[in-house]
Design a protein around this motif. Structure first.
Motif, PDB file in Angstrom:
ATOM      1  N   GLU A 246      -0.426   8.712   7.361  1.00  0.00           N
ATOM      2  CA  GLU A 246       0.712   7.804   7.222  1.00  0.00           C
ATOM      3  C   GLU A 246       1.896   8.521   6.569  1.00  0.00           C
ATOM      4  O   GLU A 246       3.053   8.278   6.918  1.00  0.00           O
ATOM      5  CB  GLU A 246       0.309   6.563   6.426  1.00  0.00           C
ATOM      6  CG  GLU A 246      -0.709   5.689   7.131  1.00  0.00           C
ATOM      7  CD  GLU A 246      -0.240   5.277   8.532  1.00  0.00           C
ATOM      8  OE1 GLU A 246       0.931   4.870   8.673  1.00  0.00           O
ATOM      9  OE2 GLU A 246      -1.048   5.382   9.476  1.00  0.00           O
TER      10      GLU A 246
ATOM     11  N   GLU B 211      -4.854   1.287  -0.893  1.00  0.00           N
ATOM     12  CA  GLU B 211      -5.208  -0.036  -1.416  1.00  0.00           C
ATOM     13  C   GLU B 211      -5.693  -0.959  -0.298  1.00  0.00           C
ATOM     14  O   GLU B 211      -6.590  -1.780  -0.510  1.00  0.00           O
ATOM     15  CB  GLU B 211      -4.011  -0.626  -2.162  1.00  0.00           C
ATOM     16  CG  GLU B 211      -3.744   0.164  -3.452  1.00  0.00           C
ATOM     17  CD  GLU B 211      -2.586  -0.346  -4.292  1.00  0.00           C
ATOM     18  OE1 GLU B 211      -2.510   0.046  -5.471  1.00  0.00           O
ATOM     19  OE2 GLU B 211      -1.749  -1.113  -3.774  1.00  0.00           O
ATOM     20  N   GLY B 212      -5.124  -0.783   0.895  1.00  0.00           N
ATOM     21  CA  GLY B 212      -5.573  -1.575   2.042  1.00  0.00           C
ATOM     22  C   GLY B 212      -7.021  -1.301   2.413  1.00  0.00           C
ATOM     23  O   GLY B 212      -7.703  -2.147   2.999  1.00  0.00           O
ATOM     24  N   ALA B 213      -7.493  -0.112   2.061  1.00  0.00           N
ATOM     25  CA  ALA B 213      -8.883   0.258   2.348  1.00  0.00           C
ATOM     26  C   ALA B 213      -9.814  -0.124   1.192  1.00  0.00           C
ATOM     27  O   ALA B 213     -10.999   0.210   1.206  1.00  0.00           O
ATOM     28  CB  ALA B 213      -8.973   1.756   2.619  1.00  0.00           C
ATOM     29  N   GLY B 214      -9.259  -0.797   0.198  1.00  0.00           N
ATOM     30  CA  GLY B 214     -10.095  -1.253  -0.925  1.00  0.00           C
ATOM     31  C   GLY B 214     -10.369  -0.177  -1.957  1.00  0.00           C
ATOM     32  O   GLY B 214     -11.293  -0.304  -2.764  1.00  0.00           O
TER      33      GLY B 214
ATOM     34  N   LYS C  97      -0.158   2.022   0.132  1.00  0.00           N
ATOM     35  CA  LYS C  97      -0.536   0.867   0.951  1.00  0.00           C
ATOM     36  C   LYS C  97      -1.834   1.161   1.726  1.00  0.00           C
ATOM     37  O   LYS C  97      -2.723   0.302   1.827  1.00  0.00           O
ATOM     38  CB  LYS C  97       0.602   0.586   1.942  1.00  0.00           C
ATOM     39  CG  LYS C  97       0.791  -0.872   2.248  1.00  0.00           C
ATOM     40  CD  LYS C  97       2.022  -1.084   3.106  1.00  0.00           C
ATOM     41  CE  LYS C  97       1.655  -2.136   4.145  1.00  0.00           C
ATOM     42  NZ  LYS C  97       2.388  -2.011   5.374  1.00  0.00           N
ATOM     43  N   THR C  98      -1.944   2.365   2.239  1.00  0.00           N
ATOM     44  CA  THR C  98      -3.132   2.733   3.017  1.00  0.00           C
ATOM     45  C   THR C  98      -4.378   2.751   2.130  1.00  0.00           C
ATOM     46  O   THR C  98      -5.438   2.234   2.511  1.00  0.00           O
ATOM     47  CB  THR C  98      -2.926   4.120   3.661  1.00  0.00           C
ATOM     48  OG1 THR C  98      -1.734   4.081   4.439  1.00  0.00           O
ATOM     49  CG2 THR C  98      -4.105   4.496   4.534  1.00  0.00           C
TER      50      THR C  98
END
Ligand code: MG
Length: 251
Positions: free
Chosen positions: A26, A49-52, A46-47
């Motif tokens: 990204e 945190e989006g993946a947990g 974002k990437t």
């Protein structure tokens, strides 16, 4: 003491590493003239945190961002900023770390916006690949360090001495330190289950660095360009396992 990871620990690190590579992708997508370095960092955060997972660098000793983005003479630890706008010709290093379920992975790439610095970048990548190839249980740590230094110097470049690679696992920085220079046949023996973050920092000029006024960004003293490439690698009984493999496809 050098920690040896269990197969289960390595699998968690491999999942963290896959998120590192996704975040790097990204960032790479946004690395173009006109983008701010903060925009790249935002995508990284974002990437992750989006993946947990958690960005490993965010808050680390007070570091204010999720990635380190270092331009041109900056070696490592550059702070992303909305005021830092990329321009044609910039040499852009992006370093990303992820914490997932108690384990870390860490990787970095460098690209040039335009055709510049091609030899430096190729040499830096060669340093990293040659280092990975030395990550075998028959070798010692000095074999890894030495091949990085030798590869850089054969390419007409040099390596930064003041910052080093490191063991990695339940902590981002574990023993051993992995210098980018050294003597073959020296240092601890590599054993199956060791995890190392190898990170050659290759420079066009003199290897000496200084920390800039923001207290984080490391720059070459002589203003020469710098390139940084990093993989998280696990020693096995056979081929080294490169957990962060994948960024080569988009760099
Ligand atoms: Mg590292």
């Amino acid at each position: 003491m050098i920690n040896v990871k269990s197969a289960g620990e390595v699998e968690v690190m491999a999942r963290a590493a896959a998120i590192v590579v996704d975040a790097m992708r990204e960032a790479r997508r946004r690395a173009e003239p006109g983008s701010s370095t903060a925009a790249l960092d935002h995508a990284v955060r974002k990437t992750i945190e989006g993946a947990g997972a958690r960005p490993a660098f965010l808050g680390y000793m007070g570091f204010p961002a999720s990635s380190c983005i270092s331009l041109n003479a900056e070696v490592v630890h550059g702070i992303p900023s909305p005021d830092r706008i990329l321009v044609e010709g910039d040499v852009v290093s992006v370093d990303v770390g992820v914490l997932l379920d108690g384990y870390y992975a860490d990787a970095a790439f460098t690209v040039a916006l335009g055709d510049g610095a091609a030899e430096l970048l190729a040499c830096g990548r060669r340093c990293l690949e040659n280092a990975v190839a030395q990550c075998r249980a028959v070798n010692r740590l000095g074999d890894v360090s030495h091949v990085i230094e030798k590869t850089a110097q054969e390419g007409g470049f040099d390596v930064v001495r003041e910052y080093v690679g490191h063991g990695i696992g339940a902590k981002m920085h574990e023993e051993p330190q992995v210098p980018n220079y050294g003597l073959p046949g020296r240092g601890p023996r590599l054993v199956s289950g060791m995890a190392l973050a190898l990170e050659p920092m290759v420079v066009t000029g003199d290897w000496r660095t200084k920390v800039s006024g923001d207290k984080w960004t490391v720059v070459t003293q002589d203003g020469g360009l710098s390139a940084h490439f990093e993989h998280t690698v696990v020693i096995t009984d056979d081929e080294p396992r490169v957990l962060t493999r994948g960024w080569e496809e988009f760099v």
